[in-house]
Design a protein around this motif. Structure first.
Motif, PDB file in Angstrom:
ATOM      1  N   THR A   3      11.705 -10.695   0.220  1.00  0.00           N
ATOM      2  CA  THR A   3      11.526  -8.787  -1.004  1.00  0.00           C
ATOM      3  C   THR A   3      11.115  -7.809  -0.211  1.00  0.00           C
ATOM      4  OG1 THR A   3       9.813  -9.433  -1.965  1.00  0.00           O
ATOM      5  CG2 THR A   3      11.075  -9.950  -3.259  1.00  0.00           C
ATOM      6  N   PRO A   4      11.598  -6.868  -0.101  1.00  0.00           N
ATOM      7  CA  PRO A   4      11.239  -5.286   0.969  1.00  0.00           C
ATOM      8  C   PRO A   4       9.091  -5.336   0.649  1.00  0.00           C
ATOM      9  CG  PRO A   4      11.910  -4.882  -1.255  1.00  0.00           C
ATOM     10  CD  PRO A   4      12.414  -5.933  -1.124  1.00  0.00           C
ATOM     11  N   TYR A   5       8.438  -5.141   2.125  1.00  0.00           N
ATOM     12  CA  TYR A   5       7.454  -5.296   2.031  1.00  0.00           C
ATOM     13  C   TYR A   5       6.803  -3.456   1.785  1.00  0.00           C
ATOM     14  CZ  TYR A   5       2.682  -5.750   3.864  1.00  0.00           C
ATOM     15  OH  TYR A   5       1.060  -5.268   3.942  1.00  0.00           O
ATOM     16  N   ARG A   6       5.844  -3.429   0.792  1.00  0.00           N
ATOM     17  CA  ARG A   6       5.330  -2.795   0.549  1.00  0.00           C
ATOM     18  C   ARG A   6       4.032  -2.614   1.255  1.00  0.00           C
ATOM     19  NH1 ARG A   6       4.624   0.966  -4.011  1.00  0.00           N
ATOM     20  NH2 ARG A   6       4.650   2.933  -3.099  1.00  0.00           N
ATOM     21  N   GLN A   7       3.729  -1.829   1.758  1.00  0.00           N
ATOM     22  CA  GLN A   7       2.218  -1.712   1.972  1.00  0.00           C
ATOM     23  C   GLN A   7       0.766  -0.729   1.829  1.00  0.00           C
ATOM     24  OE1 GLN A   7       1.284  -1.004   6.648  1.00  0.00           O
ATOM     25  NE2 GLN A   7      -1.027  -0.753   6.453  1.00  0.00           N
ATOM     26  N   ASP A   8       0.422  -0.761   0.927  1.00  0.00           N
ATOM     27  CA  ASP A   8      -1.169   0.179   0.846  1.00  0.00           C
ATOM     28  C   ASP A   8      -1.232   0.907   1.058  1.00  0.00           C
ATOM     29  OD1 ASP A   8      -2.771   0.268  -1.710  1.00  0.00           O
ATOM     30  OD2 ASP A   8      -3.591  -0.833  -1.692  1.00  0.00           O
TER      31      ASP A   8
END
Length: 123
Positions: A3-8
């Protein structure tokens, strides 16, 4: 497949500034006021202690003199009480020993003066 990683990330424009300062109306007593206040309180306490010591000393002196003045009266009262008891004992002895010829009321039964009690003269 991952899954594509999305940084907070922080919001646009950044976070609100933290309020870490105390906003009290007064800052409190100054550096000279605290030792001055402690000194004043201690001085007042020692002054009261001195007054209390003077009063206690005066009460002790008054108590001592009142006892000195009362001693003769208390001794006289004790002597009167002893005399009254002695007379009562003589009356009891007279009643108990009435049938014994030659018995002297109030005379010591001991032949040694060491054992004699205080004499009260009967009139």
């Amino acid at each position: 497949m991952s899954t594509p990683y999305r940084q907070d990330m922080p919001p646009a424009g950044g976070f609100e500034a933290l309020k870490y300062k105390r906003n009290l109306p007064l800052r409190g007593p100054g550096a000279y006021a605290i030792p001055g206040g402690v000194t004043a309180i201690c001085a007042f306490g020692f002054w009261r202690l001195g007054k209390g010591n003077l009063e206690r000393r005066e009460l002790e002196r008054e108590k001592m003199w009142s006892r000195i003045y009362l001693v003769p009266m208390l001794m006289a009262e004790g002597d009167r009480d002893m005399h009254r008891r002695q007379l009562s004992e003589y009356e009891k002895e007279k009643e108990i020993m009435k049938d014994i010829p030659g018995w002297k009321i109030g005379e010591s039964v001991y032949s040694n003066a060491k054992y004699q009690t205080r004499e009260i003269v009967l009139k």
